[in-house]
Each structure stands twice: as C-alpha cells, then as structure tokens.
Design a protein around this motif. Structure first.
Motif, PDB file in Angstrom:
ATOM      1  N   GLN A   1      59.485 109.241  43.964  1.00  0.00           N
ATOM      2  CA  GLN A   1      58.266 108.774  43.298  1.00  0.00           C
ATOM      3  C   GLN A   1      57.660 109.824  42.379  1.00  0.00           C
ATOM      4  OE1 GLN A   1      55.596 107.317  46.309  1.00  0.00           O
ATOM      5  NE2 GLN A   1      56.703 105.379  46.547  1.00  0.00           N
ATOM      6  N   THR A   2      57.843 111.104  42.712  1.00  0.00           N
ATOM      7  CA  THR A   2      57.223 112.168  41.910  1.00  0.00           C
ATOM      8  C   THR A   2      58.245 113.073  41.215  1.00  0.00           C
ATOM      9  OG1 THR A   2      57.095 113.623  43.843  1.00  0.00           O
ATOM     10  CG2 THR A   2      55.198 112.197  43.410  1.00  0.00           C
ATOM     11  N   THR A   3      59.531 112.771  41.348  1.00  0.00           N
ATOM     12  CA  THR A   3      60.567 113.589  40.694  1.00  0.00           C
ATOM     13  C   THR A   3      60.434 113.487  39.182  1.00  0.00           C
ATOM     14  OG1 THR A   3      62.086 113.166  42.530  1.00  0.00           O
ATOM     15  CG2 THR A   3      63.055 113.951  40.463  1.00  0.00           C
ATOM     16  N   PRO A   4      60.440 114.601  38.448  1.00  0.00           N
ATOM     17  CA  PRO A   4      60.404 114.521  36.987  1.00  0.00           C
ATOM     18  C   PRO A   4      61.619 113.759  36.449  1.00  0.00           C
ATOM     19  CG  PRO A   4      59.894 116.745  37.722  1.00  0.00           C
ATOM     20  CD  PRO A   4      60.356 115.990  38.929  1.00  0.00           C
ATOM     21  N   ILE A   5      61.376 112.732  35.630  1.00  0.00           N
ATOM     22  CA  ILE A   5      62.447 111.935  35.026  1.00  0.00           C
ATOM     23  C   ILE A   5      62.209 111.866  33.527  1.00  0.00           C
ATOM     24  CG2 ILE A   5      63.620 109.706  34.952  1.00  0.00           C
ATOM     25  CD1 ILE A   5      62.682 109.203  37.824  1.00  0.00           C
ATOM     26  N   VAL A   6      63.224 112.289  32.768  1.00  0.00           N
ATOM     27  CA  VAL A   6      63.157 112.276  31.302  1.00  0.00           C
ATOM     28  C   VAL A   6      64.214 111.324  30.767  1.00  0.00           C
ATOM     29  CG1 VAL A   6      63.534 113.650  29.215  1.00  0.00           C
ATOM     30  CG2 VAL A   6      62.201 114.596  31.105  1.00  0.00           C
ATOM     31  N   MET A   7      63.813 110.426  29.867  1.00  0.00           N
ATOM     32  CA  MET A   7      64.741 109.511  29.222  1.00  0.00           C
ATOM     33  C   MET A   7      65.236 110.165  27.932  1.00  0.00           C
ATOM     34  SD  MET A   7      64.364 107.141  31.453  1.00  0.00           S
ATOM     35  CE  MET A   7      65.346 105.820  30.763  1.00  0.00           C
ATOM     36  N   PHE A   8      66.572 110.220  27.786  1.00  0.00           N
ATOM     37  CA  PHE A   8      67.193 110.910  26.643  1.00  0.00           C
ATOM     38  C   PHE A   8      68.084 109.883  25.953  1.00  0.00           C
ATOM     39  CE2 PHE A   8      70.470 113.979  24.968  1.00  0.00           C
ATOM     40  CZ  PHE A   8      69.615 114.739  24.199  1.00  0.00           C
ATOM     41  N   SER A   9      67.597 109.286  24.860  1.00  0.00           N
ATOM     42  CA  SER A   9      68.281 108.115  24.309  1.00  0.00           C
ATOM     43  C   SER A   9      68.240 108.075  22.793  1.00  0.00           C
ATOM     44  CB  SER A   9      67.631 106.835  24.865  1.00  0.00           C
ATOM     45  OG  SER A   9      68.143 105.685  24.246  1.00  0.00           O
ATOM     46  N   SER A  10      69.245 107.417  22.222  1.00  0.00           N
ATOM     47  CA  SER A  10      69.269 107.194  20.770  1.00  0.00           C
ATOM     48  C   SER A  10      68.356 106.042  20.377  1.00  0.00           C
ATOM     49  CB  SER A  10      70.703 106.877  20.324  1.00  0.00           C
ATOM     50  OG  SER A  10      71.199 105.745  21.000  1.00  0.00           O
ATOM     51  N   LEU A  11      67.827 105.296  21.357  1.00  0.00           N
ATOM     52  CA  LEU A  11      67.010 104.112  21.086  1.00  0.00           C
ATOM     53  C   LEU A  11      65.527 104.353  21.345  1.00  0.00           C
ATOM     54  CD1 LEU A  11      69.287 101.427  22.802  1.00  0.00           C
ATOM     55  CD2 LEU A  11      69.202 102.038  20.391  1.00  0.00           C
ATOM     56  N   MET A  12      65.094 105.609  21.338  1.00  0.00           N
ATOM     57  CA  MET A  12      63.741 105.921  21.775  1.00  0.00           C
ATOM     58  C   MET A  12      62.729 105.818  20.627  1.00  0.00           C
ATOM     59  SD  MET A  12      62.411 106.219  24.620  1.00  0.00           S
ATOM     60  CE  MET A  12      63.876 106.523  25.607  1.00  0.00           C
TER      61      MET A  12
ATOM     62  N   ARG B   1      59.479 104.246  23.914  1.00  0.00           N
ATOM     63  CA  ARG B   1      58.870 105.364  24.651  1.00  0.00           C
ATOM     64  C   ARG B   1      57.716 104.854  25.511  1.00  0.00           C
ATOM     65  NH1 ARG B   1      57.403 110.782  25.124  1.00  0.00           N
ATOM     66  NH2 ARG B   1      55.157 111.126  25.142  1.00  0.00           N
ATOM     67  N   SER B   2      56.893 103.973  24.947  1.00  0.00           N
ATOM     68  CA  SER B   2      55.762 103.417  25.685  1.00  0.00           C
ATOM     69  C   SER B   2      56.250 102.655  26.912  1.00  0.00           C
ATOM     70  CB  SER B   2      54.947 102.496  24.770  1.00  0.00           C
ATOM     71  OG  SER B   2      53.908 101.866  25.486  1.00  0.00           O
ATOM     72  N   LYS B   3      57.332 101.883  26.760  1.00  0.00           N
ATOM     73  CA  LYS B   3      57.878 101.122  27.887  1.00  0.00           C
ATOM     74  C   LYS B   3      58.423 102.058  28.964  1.00  0.00           C
ATOM     75  CE  LYS B   3      58.973  97.100  25.057  1.00  0.00           C
ATOM     76  NZ  LYS B   3      60.036  96.322  24.379  1.00  0.00           N
ATOM     77  N   ALA B   4      59.090 103.153  28.530  1.00  0.00           N
ATOM     78  CA  ALA B   4      59.634 104.120  29.489  1.00  0.00           C
ATOM     79  C   ALA B   4      58.506 104.778  30.282  1.00  0.00           C
ATOM     80  CB  ALA B   4      60.461 105.175  28.763  1.00  0.00           C
ATOM     81  N   LEU B   5      57.447 105.181  29.585  1.00  0.00           N
ATOM     82  CA  LEU B   5      56.322 105.827  30.264  1.00  0.00           C
ATOM     83  C   LEU B   5      55.632 104.856  31.217  1.00  0.00           C
ATOM     84  CD1 LEU B   5      54.802 107.901  27.305  1.00  0.00           C
ATOM     85  CD2 LEU B   5      56.323 108.697  29.127  1.00  0.00           C
ATOM     86  N   THR B   6      55.550 103.581  30.834  1.00  0.00           N
ATOM     87  CA  THR B   6      54.938 102.571  31.704  1.00  0.00           C
ATOM     88  C   THR B   6      55.741 102.400  32.991  1.00  0.00           C
ATOM     89  OG1 THR B   6      53.999 101.379  29.819  1.00  0.00           O
ATOM     90  CG2 THR B   6      54.258 100.134  31.864  1.00  0.00           C
ATOM     91  N   LEU B   7      57.062 102.503  32.887  1.00  0.00           N
ATOM     92  CA  LEU B   7      57.920 102.371  34.068  1.00  0.00           C
ATOM     93  C   LEU B   7      57.921 103.624  34.940  1.00  0.00           C
ATOM     94  CD1 LEU B   7      61.034 100.488  32.625  1.00  0.00           C
ATOM     95  CD2 LEU B   7      59.467  99.642  34.368  1.00  0.00           C
ATOM     96  N   GLY B   8      57.345 104.717  34.420  1.00  0.00           N
ATOM     97  CA  GLY B   8      57.208 105.907  35.253  1.00  0.00           C
ATOM     98  C   GLY B   8      57.920 107.156  34.770  1.00  0.00           C
ATOM     99  N   ALA B   9      58.498 107.117  33.558  1.00  0.00           N
ATOM    100  CA  ALA B   9      59.132 108.325  33.023  1.00  0.00           C
ATOM    101  C   ALA B   9      58.072 109.386  32.737  1.00  0.00           C
ATOM    102  CB  ALA B   9      59.908 108.011  31.752  1.00  0.00           C
ATOM    103  N   ASN B  10      58.427 110.642  32.941  1.00  0.00           N
ATOM    104  CA  ASN B  10      57.511 111.730  32.586  1.00  0.00           C
ATOM    105  C   ASN B  10      57.499 111.990  31.095  1.00  0.00           C
ATOM    106  OD1 ASN B  10      58.574 112.335  35.486  1.00  0.00           O
ATOM    107  ND2 ASN B  10      56.635 113.440  35.330  1.00  0.00           N
ATOM    108  N   ASP B  11      58.668 111.797  30.438  1.00  0.00           N
ATOM    109  CA  ASP B  11      58.760 112.093  29.010  1.00  0.00           C
ATOM    110  C   ASP B  11      60.026 111.455  28.452  1.00  0.00           C
ATOM    111  OD1 ASP B  11      57.931 113.219  26.576  1.00  0.00           O
ATOM    112  OD2 ASP B  11      57.339 115.080  27.595  1.00  0.00           O
ATOM    113  N   THR B  12      60.170 111.508  27.132  1.00  0.00           N
ATOM    114  CA  THR B  12      61.349 110.969  26.454  1.00  0.00           C
ATOM    115  C   THR B  12      61.788 111.917  25.349  1.00  0.00           C
ATOM    116  OG1 THR B  12      60.089 109.734  24.781  1.00  0.00           O
ATOM    117  CG2 THR B  12      60.562 108.595  26.861  1.00  0.00           C
ATOM    118  N   ILE B  13      63.075 111.874  25.029  1.00  0.00           N
ATOM    119  CA  ILE B  13      63.626 112.626  23.899  1.00  0.00           C
ATOM    120  C   ILE B  13      64.587 111.709  23.153  1.00  0.00           C
ATOM    121  CG2 ILE B  13      64.892 114.672  23.143  1.00  0.00           C
ATOM    122  CD1 ILE B  13      64.323 116.041  25.688  1.00  0.00           C
TER     123      ILE B  13
END
Length: 324
Positions: free
Chosen positions: A278-289, A294-306
């Motif tokens: 639940q609290t593990t840092p999770i970063v989404m790293f995608s060509s589709l960001m 990014r807003s959808k990823a953060l809503t689902l609980g991602a800490n950040d995106t690249i």
C-alpha cells in the motif's frame, strides 16, 4: 482513420486494451506470397493514411524512405518490412502508413494493409516463449491469437531506437550525469535497496536495469505484469513468513504500462489493494504517459510517472522516494 479520440483502456486499471491488426505481405522465393500478422496498441497510433509524397533526407538511416509532413510535423517514413527482413512489394500505391505518436516523437511505418481493431484483455496477450525471445535484439514483445492467426505485437521503441540511434535512451550514461549523486557513500546506501523493474521490452528493461545498477541499486527484473505481480506476491509471502516488513526486501517498483498478461495500471491497482504494498513507492515508466494518463496513474496510486525518453530522471526520482 484516426484514433486520437479512442479510449485508452489500459490506463483505467481494467487490464484491457485495443490493438490495430495490420499486415505485411511477404514475397517468397518461389513467387508466392504469405501474409504476416502484426499489431500495435491503438494508444500509440495517431492515424492510418495512404502513402504520402515524401522528400529524400540526406544521409538517411537504412530503411528510411524519406520524410513527410504530418499535421505540420516533419515525420520520417520507415520501411517496416525492410527493417523486419520481410521482403514485400516495392509498389507504394496500394500500401498504407501507420503514423505513431509516443515518446514525444512522430513516425510513419509503411505497411501493406490495415485490418481492424481488436479489444482484448491483457490476460489473452502472451509473452514470447524463451525460444522466441532473443534478448535485447528481439522486436516482438507479445503475441495475440486471433481467428487462427498469431498476431505479433512489435516493440516500436526498439525499432525507432535502431533506426534513429541519436534519439535512443541508449545514449544516456548515468556515470556521466552530474545531476546524479555518485559519491561512494550514496552508492553504498543504494546497495542496500532493491527495486523491482517490470517491462515487456527486453531492450527497455535492460536500459532501466543498467541505469539503476550503475548508480548502486539492486534490481530484480520481470518481463511482464503477470510475472511482476507473481514475484511481488512471492516476496510478500516470504516477508510474512519471516516476520519482516516487506520494505526490507522491496523498496520500490518501476513498471511499464502496456504489457502481456497484466498491464501496468492493473498491476498498480492490485498492489495498492494488497496490504503489503500500500505504501511502496511505485513509478510508472511509459511511452504513453500524457498528462491525462499521468493523472489516471496518480489516481490509481502511483507516486510518480516518467515518459520513456526521460530515463535521466530515473535515479534521482528513485532516490527521492526510497530515501525520503
């Protein structure tokens, strides 16, 4: 045929996607032909057009036919069949071009025909077998069985990096990046931390792993969302059995979005629903960001995106979430 308004299913955590099926017609030595089936995520496609007039580009890379203007953007037209080693007809009047838009780049890929859009679950998208997966040079990231045919989902990031090496993330070297703290004390601190990296592209997975390990981090690499989820659940069970908090074994997760068996957004959703992560840092790293994704990823609980070209931000971002 434009798909710019198409719903991108993978970002909602539903574990579904839409792919465009397209074909190359292979010309065999005996004069016969064979249809080869390929696919690309709708989210990466700007439009499919007839072959435009092109202008020759000086000292162009092999398999680059020329350049054309796509919505006022100078766009290279690439001979996909030539790059794949699939001999096709040289007549362009009956061919089409898939115009892609991802990694902040626009490219055109010459194909023989466009078929249709399939809406499928990532559960039905298979990873290439170990026999087929040829490591970093492999250009097939997944396989879909449809109507008795095998549709190969191509690694377009790998193709573009090969044709346009100046734009490739391979040029990045963390050891030459002055913005990254590489003093021995910091490297030693990172040596005590482990990051799970989940990406279906062997090419991208290797680049991420090399970048993080060069800075000192330990990395466990997984080739798709299903394998990533299984590995993380296995680690959580081990931690529970040993009476350890899971953060002593896993300090962060870096995951792609579109992957076989389980996409990154669904993986994120499953991890945030589990007690262990639940609290593990999770970063989404995608060509589709995009901003919306990014807003959808953060809503689902991602800490950040690249976005994938920005690999130079990865180590500093890991430091931020692992040590703060």
């Amino acid at each position: 045929m434009s798909h710019s308004s198409s719903t991108i299913l993978t970002e909602s955590g539903t574990n579904e996607l839409e792919i465009i099926e397209f074909h190359l017609v292979k010309h065999l030595p005996d004069g016969s032909t064979k249809t080869c089936y390929y696919g690309i995520n709708v989210a990466k496609v700007r439009e499919v057009i007839q072959v435009p007039e092109t202008t020759d580009y000086p000292n162009a890379q092999p398999h680059m036919i020329g350049v054309f203007s796509s919505r006022d953007i100078l766009t290279p037209l690439l001979d996909l069949g030539g790059w794949l080693g699939v001999p096709t007809s040289k007549e362009l009047d009956r061919k089409f071009v898939i115009v892609t838009d991802f990694n902040r780049m626009t490219n055109g890929f010459l194909i023989d025909s466009i078929s249709r859009i399939h809406r499928i679950s990532w559960n039905d998208v298979e990873s290439p077998s170990q026999f087929l997966e040829a490591g970093e040079q492999d250009c097939v990231v997944a396989v879909v069985r449809k109507d008795g045919n095998l549709i190969m989902i191509l690694d377009f990031e790998k193709i573009i990096a090969d044709i346009n090496p100046e734009l490739s993330m391979e040029k990045y070297d963390v050891k030459g990046d002055r913005t990254v703290d590489l003093n021995q004390q910091m490297v030693t601190k990172r040596n005590a931390k482990t990051i799970i990296v989940v990406d279906d592209s062997a090419f991208i997975r290797s680049l991420i792993q090399d970048t993080l390990t060069s800075a000192g981090y330990n990395v466990i690499a997984c080739k798709d969302g299903g394998e990533g989820h299984d590995k993380l659940m296995e680690i959580a069970e081990y931690a529970k059995a040993e009476g350890l908090p899971v953060h002593e074994l896993v300090n962060a997760v870096v995951t792609d979005v579109e992957m076989p068996r389980m996409d990154g957004m669904h993986l994120l959703k499953r991890l945030r629903e589990s007690d262990a992560y639940q609290t593990t840092p999770i970063v989404m790293f995608s060509s589709l960001m995009s901003d919306d994704n990014r807003s959808k990823a953060l809503t689902l609980g991602a800490n950040d995106t690249i976005t994938k070209p920005e690999i130079g931000k990865l180590v500093s971002m890991m430091d931020k979430y692992v040590f703060n």
